[in-house]
Design a protein around this motif. Sequence first.
Motif, PDB file in Angstrom:
ATOM      1  N   ASP A   1     -10.886 -38.072  22.046  1.00 37.52           N
ATOM      2  CA  ASP A   1     -11.331 -37.102  23.019  1.00 37.52           C
ATOM      3  C   ASP A   1     -10.036 -36.600  23.643  1.00 37.52           C
ATOM      4  OD1 ASP A   1     -13.741 -38.022  21.743  1.00 37.52           O
ATOM      5  OD2 ASP A   1     -14.222 -39.392  23.012  1.00 37.52           O
ATOM      6  N   ASP A   2      -8.512 -37.209  23.869  1.00 37.22           N
ATOM      7  CA  ASP A   2      -7.780 -37.194  24.202  1.00 37.22           C
ATOM      8  C   ASP A   2      -7.140 -35.733  24.310  1.00 37.22           C
ATOM      9  OD1 ASP A   2      -8.682 -38.551  27.257  1.00 37.22           O
ATOM     10  OD2 ASP A   2      -7.428 -39.470  26.515  1.00 37.22           O
ATOM     11  N   TYR A   3      -7.471 -35.115  23.398  1.00 42.14           N
ATOM     12  CA  TYR A   3      -7.197 -34.373  22.447  1.00 42.14           C
ATOM     13  C   TYR A   3      -6.571 -32.885  23.431  1.00 42.14           C
ATOM     14  CZ  TYR A   3      -5.301 -29.677  19.477  1.00 42.14           C
ATOM     15  OH  TYR A   3      -4.660 -28.701  19.435  1.00 42.14           O
ATOM     16  N   PHE A   4      -7.186 -32.723  24.229  1.00 40.44           N
ATOM     17  CA  PHE A   4      -7.378 -31.301  25.300  1.00 40.44           C
ATOM     18  C   PHE A   4      -6.258 -31.862  26.605  1.00 40.44           C
ATOM     19  CE2 PHE A   4     -10.399 -29.195  22.232  1.00 40.44           C
ATOM     20  CZ  PHE A   4      -9.647 -28.484  23.059  1.00 40.44           C
ATOM     21  N   ALA A   5      -6.782 -32.844  26.439  1.00 42.45           N
ATOM     22  CA  ALA A   5      -6.172 -33.984  28.170  1.00 42.45           C
ATOM     23  C   ALA A   5      -4.597 -33.731  27.894  1.00 42.45           C
ATOM     24  CB  ALA A   5      -6.460 -35.055  27.842  1.00 42.45           C
ATOM     25  N   LEU A   6      -4.158 -34.253  25.927  1.00 39.52           N
ATOM     26  CA  LEU A   6      -2.795 -33.746  25.967  1.00 39.52           C
ATOM     27  C   LEU A   6      -1.989 -32.176  25.929  1.00 39.52           C
ATOM     28  CD1 LEU A   6       0.191 -35.345  24.261  1.00 39.52           C
ATOM     29  CD2 LEU A   6      -0.826 -35.622  22.591  1.00 39.52           C
ATOM     30  N   ARG A   7      -3.006 -31.765  25.418  1.00 36.31           N
ATOM     31  CA  ARG A   7      -2.237 -30.318  25.493  1.00 36.31           C
ATOM     32  C   ARG A   7      -2.466 -30.060  27.002  1.00 36.31           C
ATOM     33  NH1 ARG A   7      -3.706 -26.767  21.294  1.00 36.31           N
ATOM     34  NH2 ARG A   7      -2.992 -25.277  22.267  1.00 36.31           N
ATOM     35  N   ILE A   8      -2.904 -29.721  27.826  1.00 33.38           N
ATOM     36  CA  ILE A   8      -2.711 -30.126  29.237  1.00 33.38           C
ATOM     37  C   ILE A   8      -1.445 -30.620  29.904  1.00 33.38           C
ATOM     38  CG2 ILE A   8      -4.181 -30.245  31.487  1.00 33.38           C
ATOM     39  CD1 ILE A   8      -6.338 -29.482  30.186  1.00 33.38           C
ATOM     40  N   PHE A   9      -1.619 -31.741  29.651  1.00 35.49           N
ATOM     41  CA  PHE A   9      -0.215 -32.625  30.463  1.00 35.49           C
ATOM     42  C   PHE A   9       1.081 -32.065  29.288  1.00 35.49           C
ATOM     43  CE2 PHE A   9       2.600 -35.919  30.612  1.00 35.49           C
ATOM     44  CZ  PHE A   9       2.452 -36.563  31.766  1.00 35.49           C
ATOM     45  N   ALA A  10       1.046 -31.490  28.583  1.00 39.20           N
ATOM     46  CA  ALA A  10       2.128 -30.747  27.913  1.00 39.20           C
ATOM     47  C   ALA A  10       2.406 -29.524  28.627  1.00 39.20           C
ATOM     48  CB  ALA A  10       2.297 -30.793  26.351  1.00 39.20           C
ATOM     49  N   GLU A  11       1.205 -28.626  28.509  1.00 40.37           N
ATOM     50  CA  GLU A  11       1.918 -27.181  29.452  1.00 40.37           C
ATOM     51  C   GLU A  11       1.745 -27.324  31.205  1.00 40.37           C
ATOM     52  OE1 GLU A  11       2.012 -23.730  29.218  1.00 40.37           O
ATOM     53  OE2 GLU A  11       0.620 -25.209  27.730  1.00 40.37           O
ATOM     54  N   ALA A  12       1.569 -28.627  31.545  1.00 36.66           N
ATOM     55  CA  ALA A  12       2.222 -29.023  32.805  1.00 36.66           C
ATOM     56  C   ALA A  12       2.917 -29.242  32.895  1.00 36.66           C
ATOM     57  CB  ALA A  12       0.360 -30.021  33.506  1.00 36.66           C
ATOM     58  N   LEU A  13       3.694 -30.174  31.907  1.00 38.88           N
ATOM     59  CA  LEU A  13       5.251 -29.927  32.694  1.00 38.88           C
ATOM     60  C   LEU A  13       6.216 -29.424  31.921  1.00 38.88           C
ATOM     61  CD1 LEU A  13       6.612 -33.557  32.232  1.00 38.88           C
ATOM     62  CD2 LEU A  13       6.415 -33.301  29.574  1.00 38.88           C
ATOM     63  N   GLY A  14       5.779 -28.679  30.879  1.00 36.73           N
ATOM     64  CA  GLY A  14       6.961 -27.797  30.063  1.00 36.73           C
ATOM     65  C   GLY A  14       6.355 -26.711  29.655  1.00 36.73           C
ATOM     66  N   GLY A  15       5.284 -25.795  30.108  1.00 37.90           N
ATOM     67  CA  GLY A  15       5.005 -25.336  29.465  1.00 37.90           C
ATOM     68  C   GLY A  15       5.051 -23.923  28.999  1.00 37.90           C
TER      69      GLY A  15
ATOM     70  N   GLN B   1      10.360 -36.431  35.160  1.00 43.40           N
ATOM     71  CA  GLN B   1       8.798 -35.891  35.776  1.00 43.40           C
ATOM     72  C   GLN B   1       7.484 -36.211  35.074  1.00 43.40           C
ATOM     73  OE1 GLN B   1       8.961 -32.953  38.202  1.00 43.40           O
ATOM     74  NE2 GLN B   1      10.803 -34.508  38.366  1.00 43.40           N
ATOM     75  N   ILE B   2       8.299 -36.782  33.997  1.00 49.15           N
ATOM     76  CA  ILE B   2       6.452 -37.368  32.655  1.00 49.15           C
ATOM     77  C   ILE B   2       6.555 -39.050  34.233  1.00 49.15           C
ATOM     78  CG2 ILE B   2       6.137 -38.405  30.825  1.00 49.15           C
ATOM     79  CD1 ILE B   2       8.272 -37.563  29.441  1.00 49.15           C
ATOM     80  N   VAL B   3       7.178 -39.244  34.605  1.00 50.62           N
ATOM     81  CA  VAL B   3       6.493 -39.652  34.705  1.00 50.62           C
ATOM     82  C   VAL B   3       5.615 -39.350  36.654  1.00 50.62           C
ATOM     83  CG1 VAL B   3       7.321 -42.483  36.443  1.00 50.62           C
ATOM     84  CG2 VAL B   3       7.455 -42.276  34.302  1.00 50.62           C
ATOM     85  N   ALA B   4       6.568 -39.170  37.267  1.00 49.25           N
ATOM     86  CA  ALA B   4       5.501 -37.893  37.774  1.00 49.25           C
ATOM     87  C   ALA B   4       4.150 -37.450  37.680  1.00 49.25           C
ATOM     88  CB  ALA B   4       6.898 -37.326  38.461  1.00 49.25           C
ATOM     89  N   LEU B   5       4.262 -36.907  36.631  1.00 48.94           N
ATOM     90  CA  LEU B   5       2.610 -36.126  36.251  1.00 48.94           C
ATOM     91  C   LEU B   5       2.314 -37.465  35.795  1.00 48.94           C
ATOM     92  CD1 LEU B   5       1.375 -33.240  35.342  1.00 48.94           C
ATOM     93  CD2 LEU B   5       2.720 -33.257  33.672  1.00 48.94           C
ATOM     94  N   ALA B   6       2.591 -37.809  35.107  1.00 46.48           N
ATOM     95  CA  ALA B   6       1.512 -38.989  34.943  1.00 46.48           C
ATOM     96  C   ALA B   6       0.842 -40.232  36.140  1.00 46.48           C
ATOM     97  CB  ALA B   6       2.119 -40.462  34.453  1.00 46.48           C
TER      98      ALA B   6
ATOM     99  N   LEU C   1      -4.790 -40.361  29.824  1.00 45.41           N
ATOM    100  CA  LEU C   1      -4.051 -40.258  28.681  1.00 45.41           C
ATOM    101  C   LEU C   1      -2.533 -40.232  28.950  1.00 45.41           C
ATOM    102  CD1 LEU C   1      -3.225 -38.955  26.620  1.00 45.41           C
ATOM    103  CD2 LEU C   1      -2.666 -36.652  28.171  1.00 45.41           C
ATOM    104  N   ALA C   2      -2.076 -40.907  30.138  1.00 44.47           N
ATOM    105  CA  ALA C   2      -0.835 -41.155  30.641  1.00 44.47           C
ATOM    106  C   ALA C   2      -0.325 -42.694  29.982  1.00 44.47           C
ATOM    107  CB  ALA C   2      -0.630 -40.825  32.452  1.00 44.47           C
ATOM    108  N   GLY C   3      -1.553 -43.633  30.777  1.00 47.34           N
ATOM    109  CA  GLY C   3      -2.046 -45.163  30.275  1.00 47.34           C
ATOM    110  C   GLY C   3      -0.851 -45.183  28.492  1.00 47.34           C
ATOM    111  N   LEU C   4      -1.716 -44.278  27.790  1.00 47.09           N
ATOM    112  CA  LEU C   4      -1.928 -43.950  26.181  1.00 47.09           C
ATOM    113  C   LEU C   4      -0.821 -43.805  26.003  1.00 47.09           C
ATOM    114  CD1 LEU C   4      -5.351 -42.693  25.157  1.00 47.09           C
ATOM    115  CD2 LEU C   4      -4.592 -45.058  25.285  1.00 47.09           C
ATOM    116  N   ILE C   5       0.501 -42.656  26.669  1.00 45.13           N
ATOM    117  CA  ILE C   5       1.778 -41.962  26.432  1.00 45.13           C
ATOM    118  C   ILE C   5       2.703 -43.058  26.806  1.00 45.13           C
ATOM    119  CG2 ILE C   5       2.922 -40.501  27.153  1.00 45.13           C
ATOM    120  CD1 ILE C   5       0.929 -38.371  27.393  1.00 45.13           C
TER     121      ILE C   5
END
Length: 422
Positions: free
Chosen positions: A253-267, A321-326, A390-394
Amino acid sequence: MTTSATLHTLENGVRVVCDPMPGLETVALSVVAGRGAAYEDPARSGWSHLLEHMVFKGAGGRSARDIVEVIEAQGGSINAATGYERTSFQVRALKGGLDLGMSVLSDLVLRPTLDEADLTREKQVVAQEIAEAADAPDDYVFDLVQAAAWGDHPLARPILGTVDSVNAATVEGLSDWRGRLYAADRLIVSATGAVEVDEVLDLARRQFGALPSAKGAADFAAAPFIGGRKSQARKLEQAHLVFMLPAVSARQDDYFALRIFAEALGGGMSSRLFQEAREKRGLAYNIDAYADTYADCGALGVYAGCSAGDAAETAKVCAEQIVALADKIEDAELARAKAQLKAHMFMAREQPLSRAEQAAGQALMFDRLYAPAELAQAVDAVTVADLTRLAGLILGPRKTASAILGAKGALKAGDVFERALG
């Protein structure tokens, strides 16, 4: 808004996608087998890719030259690609070229010659391809991080295999592997552009309908994210860094959340990594984040190319930046990431071959097709709470994989990244 694409299943289990695009004067055809390097055992490592090469040496009574010339004589082009979970054979052609394209691709998949002399030569070609990949640090570093992330699973092995495993292939062995790899239960015929449903189905039945309905290679087990370090010292102008963290699969279910997280982080150029590492600090010319997803597992990845002296600091910035975005994503940032993700998906749909491949992927993964409106709705539905979960899963498992390729001074970057995650 509905999709014009339709999904059909032949009596033997082969699935057919027909997706007319009014106004086009060209056709795109993909014949996709939903199996690839992830289905190989160590002894067959690289065989799926080798087989993809071999079928072009001769098939259906055509020589290697005939296969190419018959397509190009009609203004078309032909190509193929092997991945971990799929192998694709592709033809682009002018309107009216579907019949020829379907005939040639069915020959490649179902009736290759597989000659002993051709195999001997092609092993040498693939050996050079393996050497070339090892000589390209910005490619090879991704092989290293796969090995670090996935342990003993087939995902940890390079798609090209090794020289030893490729050299072990025989004509008989490849023929058996072809039957397993290109079996009817995971075969998709996907046509887009100037096509009509009746024509596509008639041609698919004619070319693929006689394929036995036996099942192919068994599904591979889900890959546990192991994590670890893979570093090599080389005399290079740049250090190449890749960091990975466990994430979700394409089916979760969190597939699109992952895509968005990656986009905001470094897309893109407005992403956190680009702004912080490149624009503010000048640490890296190339830096980006990506979502690497399979049917049953996935990862969040970051790549950076920088000087060896800046590798540790670049790794620290990536982790921070991963931690801050999470911890927090701004509303405007979330909206921008959603807009960018939708743009990537929908721009790909305007290219017939990408559209055919996208539809084939949906059929393989979900046994259905998704309308653009459904995809847009799924992206728009992602909330800040979804990203927090999602950040908790990562970050929760405290597992990381890193690969560093460059001067000796850069090799500590993996440890720096892990420590900086907190």
